[in-house]
Design an enzyme around this catalytic site. Structure first.
Site, short mmCIF file in Angstrom:
data_model
loop_
_atom_site.label_atom_id
_atom_site.label_comp_id
_atom_site.label_asym_id
_atom_site.label_seq_id
_atom_site.Cartn_x
_atom_site.Cartn_y
_atom_site.Cartn_z
N LYS A 47 0.86 -1.18 0.00
CA LYS A 47 0.00 0.00 0.00
C LYS A 47 0.90 1.23 0.00
O LYS A 47 1.98 1.21 0.57
CB LYS A 47 -0.88 -0.03 1.24
CG LYS A 47 -1.93 1.08 1.29
CD LYS A 47 -2.90 0.84 2.43
CE LYS A 47 -3.90 1.98 2.54
NZ LYS A 47 -4.68 2.19 1.31
N LEU A 75 -5.58 7.14 1.02
CA LEU A 75 -4.21 6.74 1.38
C LEU A 75 -4.02 6.55 2.88
O LEU A 75 -3.05 6.98 3.48
CB LEU A 75 -3.19 7.76 0.84
CG LEU A 75 -3.07 7.82 -0.69
CD1 LEU A 75 -2.15 8.97 -1.10
CD2 LEU A 75 -2.55 6.51 -1.26
N CYS A 132 -1.75 11.00 -6.99
CA CYS A 132 -2.47 11.44 -5.79
C CYS A 132 -2.41 12.96 -5.69
O CYS A 132 -1.56 13.59 -6.32
CB CYS A 132 -1.90 10.77 -4.54
SG CYS A 132 -0.15 11.05 -4.28
N LYS A 169 3.84 5.42 -11.21
CA LYS A 169 2.43 5.04 -11.35
C LYS A 169 1.65 6.24 -11.87
O LYS A 169 1.57 7.27 -11.20
CB LYS A 169 1.87 4.58 -10.01
CG LYS A 169 0.47 3.97 -10.11
CD LYS A 169 0.07 3.34 -8.81
CE LYS A 169 -1.20 2.52 -8.95
NZ LYS A 169 -1.54 1.82 -7.69
N ASN A 196 -3.65 3.57 -13.01
CA ASN A 196 -4.32 3.78 -11.74
C ASN A 196 -5.82 3.88 -12.01
O ASN A 196 -6.26 3.85 -13.16
CB ASN A 196 -3.79 5.05 -11.05
CG ASN A 196 -3.93 4.99 -9.54
OD1 ASN A 196 -4.78 4.28 -9.01
ND2 ASN A 196 -3.10 5.73 -8.83
N THR A 197 -6.60 4.00 -10.97
CA THR A 197 -8.06 4.06 -11.12
C THR A 197 -8.50 5.30 -11.90
O THR A 197 -7.80 6.30 -11.96
CB THR A 197 -8.74 4.07 -9.75
OG1 THR A 197 -8.19 5.14 -8.98
CG2 THR A 197 -8.53 2.76 -9.02
N GLY A 248 -5.61 -3.13 -14.02
CA GLY A 248 -6.91 -2.56 -14.36
C GLY A 248 -7.89 -3.65 -14.74
O GLY A 248 -7.95 -4.07 -15.89
N GLY A 249 -8.61 -4.16 -13.76
CA GLY A 249 -9.69 -5.11 -14.03
C GLY A 249 -9.25 -6.51 -14.38
O GLY A 249 -10.00 -7.25 -15.03
N THR A 271 -8.53 -5.46 -7.48
CA THR A 271 -9.93 -5.59 -7.06
C THR A 271 -10.40 -7.04 -7.01
O THR A 271 -11.21 -7.40 -6.15
CB THR A 271 -10.83 -4.77 -8.02
OG1 THR A 271 -10.41 -3.39 -7.95
CG2 THR A 271 -12.29 -4.84 -7.62
#
Length: 310
Positions: A47, A75, A132, A169, A196-197, A248-249, A271
């Site tokens: 993380k 975060l 971020c 990232k 990233n998302t 990603g997915g 995820t």
């Protein structure tokens, strides 16, 4: 003995196989270790660690969406001191390959984190999460501007030295991801983490209010995989010698293979772990079988295969 050389490289570091965890989805790996040995996957990506401990955003901070989920965790984490005291020694004891993800609110904070990690044994690479908020610049995201992205990577490279590979990232919420990728590569990044998302939002039609306390959140899950494939393909086409950690997915070995064919040198699973804690382990085995079925004897021959002959 497998007929497949399943190893991959990022910078100077070699990984036994290309399946990693995705930062933020497995903390530092302790929860997953009860389901499979961490040595079975290529790397644990921690993380994102910050200089100080953070409690994260207010709840609710997760919401389901069609083929995915939104998160607005903020975060949350223990900070670098606790991380170095507890998490790294545990991961080293497990003999896991470790990629430490770092995040900061300013360029200087990234530099501080890199300096703290410089001499720590057992780390294989740094993931520099520049997707971020940048509090120095009105809440902008470092990765959305070539200049701020460059400044962070240069600060990390200056403080980490030349030994550890840097993986930048990047955010998909930009007009030209290839431009940003080029900027961070020129600044000293050895690899890229894509994607990233995506920024999203859900409104509850019963309460008629946003479902997340923070209103917006990061969209992950299968819904974003076609975006990941497109971005990985574009960036690999522009920079074929720069390793990409694709994400990603990804929920199956076939999903992972799609990202690899687009140009990923490794694939992070995120995820999918919430529904199946063994997802990364299962995807690794599925991918290995798929590659053998398709006649590959060296994993690296599959990287960017979709570009050949076009």
């Amino acid at each position: 003995m497998s007929a497949l050389d399943f190893s991959t490289k990022i910078g100077s570091k070699r990984f036994s196989n290309p399946i990693f965890t995705a930062s933020g989805c497995a903390s530092s790996g302790q929860e997953l270790s009860q389901f499979f040995p961490l040595t079975e996957i290529g790397a644990i990506v921690t993380k994102s660690i910050m200089v100080k401990a953070r409690t994260g955003r207010a709840t609710p901070r997760m919401a389901e969406t069609p083929s995915g989920m939104l998160n607005s965790i903020g975060l949350q984490g223990p900070g670098i001191d606790t991380f170095l005291e507890k998490d790294i020694p545990w991961l080293v004891e497990q003999q896991a390959k470790v990629i430490v993800s770092i995040a900061g609110e300013s360029v200087d904070e990234y530099g501080v984190l890199a300096r703290r990690l410089r001499s720590v044994p057992g780390i294989s690479a740094l993931e520099v999460n520049i997707s971020c908020p940048n509090v120095e610049n009105r809440g902008q995201v470092f990765a959305c501007n070539p200049d701020t992205a460059t400044a962070v990577i240069e600060a990390v490279r200056r403080n980490i030295g030349g030994e550890l590979p840097i993986v930048a990232k990047l955010s998909p919420d930009v007009t030209d991801i290839v431009e940003i990728a080029g900027a961070v590569i020129n600044a000293g990044a050895d690899g890229l983490a894509l994607i990233n998302t995506l920024l999203g939002m859900v409104i509850d039609t019963n309460t008629m209010k946003p479902k997340l306390a923070g209103k917006t959140g990061g969209l992950s899950g299968p819904a974003i995989r076609p975006v990941a494939v497109r971005i990985i393909y574009q960036v690999h086409q522009a920079f074929p010698n720069t390793p990409i950690v694709g994400m990603g997915g990804v929920a199956s070995g076939r999903d992972a293979l799609e990202l690899i064919l687009a140009g990923a040198s490794a694939v992070s699973v995120g995820t999918a772990t919430f529904g199946n804690p063994k997802a990364a382990f299962d995807i690794k085995n599925q991918l290995e079988m798929l590659l053998l079925e398709k006649g590959f004897t060296d994993f690296r021959d599959a990287i960017g295969f979709a570009h050949r002959g076009i």
